[in-house]
Design a protein around this motif. Sequence first.
Motif, short mmCIF file in Angstrom:
data_model
loop_
_atom_site.label_atom_id
_atom_site.label_comp_id
_atom_site.label_asym_id
_atom_site.label_seq_id
_atom_site.Cartn_x
_atom_site.Cartn_y
_atom_site.Cartn_z
N GLU A 30 -2.03 -1.30 11.36
CA GLU A 30 -3.15 -1.92 10.67
C GLU A 30 -2.60 -3.01 9.77
OE1 GLU A 30 -6.57 1.36 10.12
OE2 GLU A 30 -4.82 1.65 8.85
N GLY B 57 -9.27 -5.64 4.22
CA GLY B 57 -8.89 -4.99 5.46
C GLY B 57 -9.17 -3.51 5.40
N TYR C 284 -7.42 -4.59 9.23
CA TYR C 284 -7.74 -5.32 10.45
C TYR C 284 -6.84 -4.78 11.56
CZ TYR C 284 -10.14 -8.52 7.35
OH TYR C 284 -10.99 -9.06 6.41
N GLU D 276 -6.40 -11.31 13.08
CA GLU D 276 -7.66 -11.03 12.39
C GLU D 276 -7.45 -11.03 10.88
OE1 GLU D 276 -10.39 -7.90 13.98
OE2 GLU D 276 -8.67 -7.56 15.30
N ALA D 277 -6.39 -10.43 10.42
CA ALA D 277 -6.10 -10.39 8.99
C ALA D 277 -5.87 -11.80 8.44
CB ALA D 277 -4.89 -9.50 8.72
N ALA E 223 -9.03 -13.57 7.42
CA ALA E 223 -9.88 -12.81 6.51
C ALA E 223 -10.73 -13.70 5.61
CB ALA E 223 -9.04 -11.85 5.67
N LYS F 190 -13.48 -15.39 7.54
CA LYS F 190 -14.53 -14.44 7.87
C LYS F 190 -15.43 -14.18 6.66
CE LYS F 190 -16.30 -11.75 10.96
NZ LYS F 190 -16.88 -12.29 12.18
#
Length: 64
Positions: free
Chosen positions: A7, A30, A32, A37-38, A41, A44
Amino acid sequence: MGSDGAEYWFCLKHHTVEGADGCKSADRLGPYATEAEAARALDKVEERNEEWDNDPRWNDDLED
């Protein structure tokens, strides 16, 4: 969780992607599933804020 069980978090203090042994939770977003994806962040967060700011169900300032 990623396919390898890892993760990732985005550290708001250092603006870096971290694993489980990073900074304290209050300073991170997170978890994530992937590093990519992280790394996105903050993008997003901005996208979601924009969506919520323009959602008439949650914004009394928008006209009908």
